[in-house]
Structures are given as structure tokens and as C-alpha cells.
Design a protein around this motif. Structure first.
Motif: not given
Length: 701
Positions: A512-520
Motif C-alpha cells: 500500500e505504501n508502494q515501498t517496492c515496485e515488485v514483492l516476492y
């Protein structure tokens, strides 16, 4: 039989320094190290005195074992275990990744060691410890196996009426250790695994051990009970990899907090051994609180050895070769000499590792004098990383290392790379034998293995991605070297679905905070079903592009653990190849140059390496096993320069399961036909024939 001179040419150098690396005294490689009883014998005797005192008065004692790098600290701990395992239980505790995890790490290592089966025993230390409790000695284990759990708990509470935390739960789990079906679950609970509800129900427990406080209480429980049986020896070793303070010294305060707790709680029958490099101990000493220093009973230092002991060390390594020689050498250290020791160490004292390295260099000199003239000419540069295989997967755009490998004489550089590849294969095989499941390690450890591998590949890693203080150490982020995207990684294998839900809830905040562009999400374990909120969040976050849920395999873990162990050895100056000490930056350079991590499926899934096609064109590589075996033989000979065909066969068959002697001999013959190798004495029986390597420039003439 052959002369000693001939045997030296047939065999590899017995002082090969790849044995000088970090090991746990429960590991198989420790058993292969020749032991010289006279070395550090006074220290061994001092420890025996301390153990005898503890057996008599049951008073816990803490000892510092200090020595220079290569002085034999880990081997000394192994010798203590070998000699005194019949009257004490030994625990090996390695370094920890985070200071917030020290109690849990110590508990995990304690139970893992207690699960080990000592030499000449048929049961684990844990079962032996349990069966030596007074209650079992008085009434016999058969009574309790019959199913009288409540009676067992009642009798244990009567035997230990005070000081046991949650006695019903703890004694109930101890009882379950006597049941072969429940033993794995009970042991997992004791080591601090966050178990699922189904497993917890089987051992009649509502929840897993909770955090540092819960881990401390279990260790205290062990201590309260152990006073009635054998001492428990806690061996803290390889601590030179623990977190550091801002001035670069080791942060040992968390360890001394544990040590002080053991003493202040009145825990009996403990011997705490803290093994450290002398200089690191001196630097860290001033940062330890004065009250914690008071709990130290004694400091024992491993001094340098005398020349008689140095001769014994050489003799132990040379003995197998002397047994093959005819006539028997006059000196047990032939072809080495006492004069060589006296000239090298004029003060008459030496570090054991230095003695071994002098032996290595001299044996190398003697062996390589026997090379034919064609093999002693300065060779042209030769790549050893793609001698056989073509179109290998390559590392994507990764930042260059901060430092590069120091320039070496060309042949030495080739030999160094070949030696590293052989060491990697040996270590990787050992890792595969030791690891059977992902949950042998905590989620924190799994994540640290992956972070360290990425760092070794030149990728900058930022730890602690998740906002939750409880779970942040399970996560990190890095920048994709190809697309320059911010990648977030969460690795959790704890089976408890409530914990999994909390991790997913924290991951949702990251998204939600868009800390990363991709999450694994990396998780091989269960994610629950559609009724579980954690499962729902997992699907919502990680089953929608570009995010992904990756399921790691055991082989990928073996790659990561192998690199981690070598990196730790390099950091503590315990990684040697040929006659060189390999520093961490040099190890990283060799890892990149050789591509030893490129087949790690998890790294491929993360986009670090190109993914290998599972169904390649068979015309490109009709026999991959033969190709890999041929490369191994070539690397073996680049490293060792000459050896008998029998020696090559033995080492190849030890490394590759299921191959035959004929397969190896056929490939040696093929390499001879390609003008890579030359047979020095073709009149000898095939396996006794000495083969030498022909440098690349000579092979092309």
C-alpha cells in the motif's frame, strides 16, 4: 610398491589447505582431520580439571578459549567433545545474525546439538540426557512409555518443585520425546519452531515458544534439571562473525548477557566455553559491562607449538603416503626435514596453520620438480570456467566488486580458480549431505543466507523491509540489476498460520505504501486454505503480477548455505587455497568469475541469473554428466598438476555418485588425445600411471 618420491607424484598434496575452514565439531569433515594429541594437551587437561570440578560441586563455570587464527580453537573443542562426551553433553553454538535473536539462536543450537548421536552411541544426546534423569533411573523408561503422561508430569514436578517455567508444558514435551512418533514434533517445539496448530495439538501445547523470553526460559529449565545429571558444555565458537560495534570490534555483550543469566539464575552443571581470536577478544573486552566480566572463571590461551609438535603434525599428514611407500622412509616426516622447520621458525615456536602451510609449499616444490619439461614452461592464460560447457547462463548487470583479485602469475591464477571450483564442489556436496529440509534453519537464517549471496554477487541489499518490528528481520529489498526496479523479498517458513497472517498483514502495508515496485514471497510451506485470512492476503498480494510467490527447493538452499559458510571462513581468515589466504572480496570475485551460483533456481527466479531451460536441445549437450565430469578432471589437474590415474579416479568417484572407473579413465584418455594431459610412465599399470597436465600453449603446438 612405489618409492616415496613416486607416491608423492601419484597422490595429491596431503597438506592441501582447503581443510582450514570453519566447521562444526558435529560435521563429517572434522572427523577426517588427523589429531596430534600432544598439541595443546595442557589446555585439554585444564578443561578436564574444570569438568571434574563441576561434576563434584555442580557449580557453573565460564571460560574464554583464546588463540590466534589457525591455532586450533575449533579442533580443540572437537577434541574436548571426543574425549569427554561420555561424562558431559556438548552443545555447539555458532555466530548469530542479529542481536535480537541471541537467546533463540542459542536454544536452537542447543537442541540441534542434543539431537546429535555421539560416537559409539545409538541414541541422541537428548534421549541420553532424558534417560539419565533420576526419575527414569528409579522407575525405568518402560513405565513411562506405556502411556502414563500425567503420572510422569506429576513425578517430575515433585522432583523439581520450584524454578521450572510452565512445568506442565515443559515436562509434557519431555515425555513426548520418549514416543518415536512425537519425538520430531517435541524436539521442534523445544528448538523454538513456530509450529502449526495441528502439531501443537499432538503434543498438547497451545502455542510455540514465544520470542527471546520464551527461549531463555527453556534454557533455564534445561539448566535447572541438568544439575541432577551430567554437565552441559556450551561451546560458543566462530564468534568472529557476530554483529560489530561502530568501532569495528565484536559486539559480545548479548552473549555475556546470556552468560550472566546462567550464573545469576543459579543454573548448575554448565560449562560455558567462549572461543575467540585473541586480538578480537582484546578489542571486545573493554565494551563488556564490568559486572558481566566477573562471571568469567578462567582464560585459557592456545600458545604456539614447539618444533617437536610441528614434526608430529607433519607426520600425521604424511603417514598415509608413507604406508604406500617402499622402502619405508627413514624419517616420519620425509621428504620434509627438521632443518626446514628450524630455518623457517628460528625461535623454535610456530602457529599450527603456519606449520601446515610450510609443509604444503615444500611438498608442492618436490612434486612439481617431477613434472616433464613441457609442463614446467610458463603457460599462456587459460580459462577454466568454460572449458567444456557452452552458452552457460550469465549473471545479469551486477555492480563490479569494490576490489579485484590481486594480479598473480598466470599459472598460479589458473590454479587458484581451479582449486576454488574443486573446493566449491566438495563443500556443496557436504552441504547436500547435511541438509534434508528447509526448516532445519529459522526463517531469519534463511533470509540471511539469501542476503549474503546477493551481496557476494555485487548487489546492494537493504535489510528490514517489513514495518512490523516482530517480522522485519524476515525481509529485505534490493535493486534489480537488469531493470533497476526496487525488489522486496520476504522469506518465512514458520508453519504457524497465525504468524503467517501477521507477516502478510505487514506485507500489505508495504504494498500500500508502494515501498517496492515488485514483492516476492519466498515460502515452500503451507499457506493455509481459502478460509484463512493469511491465505487470502497472500493471494491478494503475491498472486498478482508483478508480485510472485516463489517456492524454494532444497538444492537452492544448499547453494546459499555453501556460499555463506565459505564467506564466513573468508571473513575470519580461515579460507585458504594453494598457499594463499582468501579474503572476502577475493572470494566474491571468484564466485562471480566461476559462476558457481548460476544454477541456483531461487536466484534465477529472483532474476539474478538467466533461467535455465528445463528441456534444452539434446544436440547441444548429449551427455551433461560426462561434460561435468570432464571439467572436474580438468580442474583437478590444473590444481594439482600431476597425479596417478587411480588418484583421479578415486576423487572423481567421491564427487560424482554412480560413475564408474571406466568412465573416468575414458575421459582421461580423451584429454590425453586432446593434448591436455600427458602420461609420464605408460609402462606402469593403468591406475599407477602418473598423468601430468600440458599447459594450453603447448597443447596448441
Amino acid at each position: 610398491m612405489a618409492s616415496l618420491e613416486h607416491v608423492l607424484c601419484q597422490e595429491i598434496n596431503p597438506f592441501d589447505p582447503t581443510t582450514h575452514k570453519i566447521f562444526n565439531f558435529w560435521d563429517e569433515p572434522y572427523k577426517q582431520i588427523p589429531i596430534v594429541e600432544t598439541i595443546h594437551q595442557t589446555v585439554i587437561e585444564k578443561f578436564e580439571e574444570i569438568l571434574d570440578q563441576i561434576a563434584q560441586d555442580h557449580v557453573t563455570r565460564s571460560v574464554i578459549l583464546a588463540g590466534d587464527s589457525g591455532s586450533g580453537k575449533s579442533i580443540t573443542l572437537g577434541r574436548l567433545r571426543d574425549r569427554f562426551n561420555a561424562k558431559a553433553f556438548f552443545v555447539y553454538v555458532s555466530h548469530w545474525e542479529e542481536n535480537s535473536y541471541v537467546w533463540r539462536h542459542t536454544l536452537r543450537c542447543t537442541v540441534d546439538s542434543l539431537l546429535q548421536i555421539p560416537p559409539d552411541c545409538s541414541e541422541s544426546q537428548l534421549l541420553l540426557w532424558l534417560k539419565n534423569l533420576p526419575i527414569f533411573k528409579e522407575k525405568g523408561i518402560g513405565k513411562w512409555i506405556l502411556g502414563e503422561r500425567r503420572s510422569f508430569i506429576a513425578d517430575m514436578r515433585a522432583s523439581f518443585p520450584v524454578g521450572i517455567h510452565n512445568p506442565n508444558k515443559f515436562f509434557g514435551v519431555l515425555y513426548d520425546l520418549t514416543n518415536p512418533e512425537l519425538y520430531p514434533i517435541a524436539a521442534s517445539w523445544l528448538r523454538g519452531d513456530d509450529l502449526d496448530e495441528e502439531d501443537l495439538a499432538k503434543i498438547k501445547i497451545q502455542r510455540s515458544i514465544d520470542g527471546e523470553t520464551g527461549a531463555r526460559e527453556i534454557i533455564v529449565n534445561f539448566g535447572k534439571i541438568s544439575r541432577s545429571i551430567y554437565p552441559i558444555v556450551l561451546c560458543f565458537d566462530n564468534l568472529d562473525n557476530v554483529p560489530q560495534l561502530p568501532d569495528g570490534s565484536l559486539d559480545l555483550q548479548p552473549l555475556f548477557n546470556i552468560n550472566t543469566t546462567i550464573h545469576s539464575n543459579g543454573l548448575k552443571n554448565f560449562l560455558v566455553i567462549i572461543s575467540l581470536v585473541t586480538n578480537n577478544w582484546k578489542k571486545a573486552f573493554d565494551h563488556i559491562q564490568q559486572a558481566d566480566k566477573a562471571s568469567l572463571y578462567k582464560q585459557l590461551v592456545l600458545r604456539s607449538i614447539n618444533l617437536e609438535q610441528a614434526e608430529s603434525l607433519w607426520a600425521a599428514r604424511l603417514a598415509p603416503l608413507h604406508e604406500k611407500a617402499n622402502p619405508t622412509p627413514d624419517s616420519p616426516i620425509a621428504p620434509l626435514t627438521r632443518k626446514l622447520l628450524e630455518d623457517t621458525f628460528p625461535a623454535g615456536r610456530a602457529n599450527p596453520r603456519s606449520v601446515l602451510m610450510v609443509g604444503y609449499r615444500e611438498i608442492e616444490r618436490v612434486r612439481l620438480l617431477k613434472l616433464p619439461p613441457i609442463a614446467t614452461q610458463p603457460p599462456e592464460p587459460e580459462s577454466t570456467t568454460q572449458e567444456v560447457a557452452k552458452d552457460e547462463p550469465t549473471l545479469k548487470k551486477v555492480a563490479k566488486p569494490e576490489k579485484t583479485v590481486a594480479p598473480l602469475e598466470t599459472n598460479q591464477a589458473d590454479r587458484l580458480i581451479a582449486a576454488f571450483k574443486l573446493l566449491w564442489q566438495q563443500e556443496f556436496k557436504q552441504t547436500q549431505q547435511n541438509i534434508s529440509r528447509l526448516r532445519q534453519f529459522s526463517s531469519l537464517e534463511l533470509g540471511s543466507f539469501l542476503r549474503n549471496a546477493l551481496t557476494g554477487l555485487g548487489i546492494s541489499v537493504k535489510p528490514r523491509l517489513l514495518p512490523s518490528s516482530t517480522y522485519r528481520d524476515l525481509s529485505f529489498s534490493f535493486v534489480d540489476p537488469d531493470h533497476q526496479q526496487a525488489i522486496g523479498v520476504i522469506w518465512t517458513e514458520e508453519p504457524n498460520l497465525t504468524s503467517f497472517f501477521n507477516v502478510m498483514r505487514s506485507a500489505l502495508r508495504v504494498e500500500e505504501n508502494q515501498t517496492c515496485e515488485v514483492l516476492y514471497l519466498i515460502r515452500a510451506g503451507n499457506i493455509g486454505n481459502t478460509r484463512n485470512r493469511g491465505h487470502q492476503l497472500c493471494k491478494q498480494i503475491f498472486y498478482r503480477a508483478p508480485n510472485r510467490h516463489l517456492k524454494p527447493d532444497i538444492i537452492s538452499l544448499c547453494y546459499l548455505v555453501t556460499y555463506d559458510r565459505l564467506a564466513r571462513s573468508a571473513k575470519t581468515s580461515d579460507l585458504l587455497l594453494l598457499d594463499q589466504e582468501i579474503k572476502l572480496d577475493q572470494l566474491r570475485s571468484m564466485v562471480r568469475e566461476t559462476g558457481v551460483l548460476r544454477d541456483c533456481a531461487l536466484l534465477q527466479e529472483l532474476g539474478i541469473f538467466q533461467k535455465i531451460d528445463p528441456d534444452p536441445d539434446p544436440n547441444l549437450d548429449p551427455d551433461p554428466v560426462a561434460s561435468e565430469l570432464k571439467q572436474f578432471i580438468l580442474d583437478f589437474m590444473i590444481h594439482h598438476q600431476l597425479a596417478s590415474q587411480g588418484t583421479i579416479v578415486n576423487h572423481a568417484r567421491n564427487q560424482f555418485m554412480g560413475i564408474t572407473e571406466e568412465q573416468v579413465l575414458k575421459l582421461i584418455q580423451q584429454l590425453c588425445q586432446e593434448n591436455r594431459f600427458n602420461v609420464v610412465d605408460p609402462s606402469q599399470p593403468v591406475l599407477d600411471q602418473i598423468v601430468c597436465r600440458i599447459p594450453s600453449h603447448a597443447a596448441t603446438k
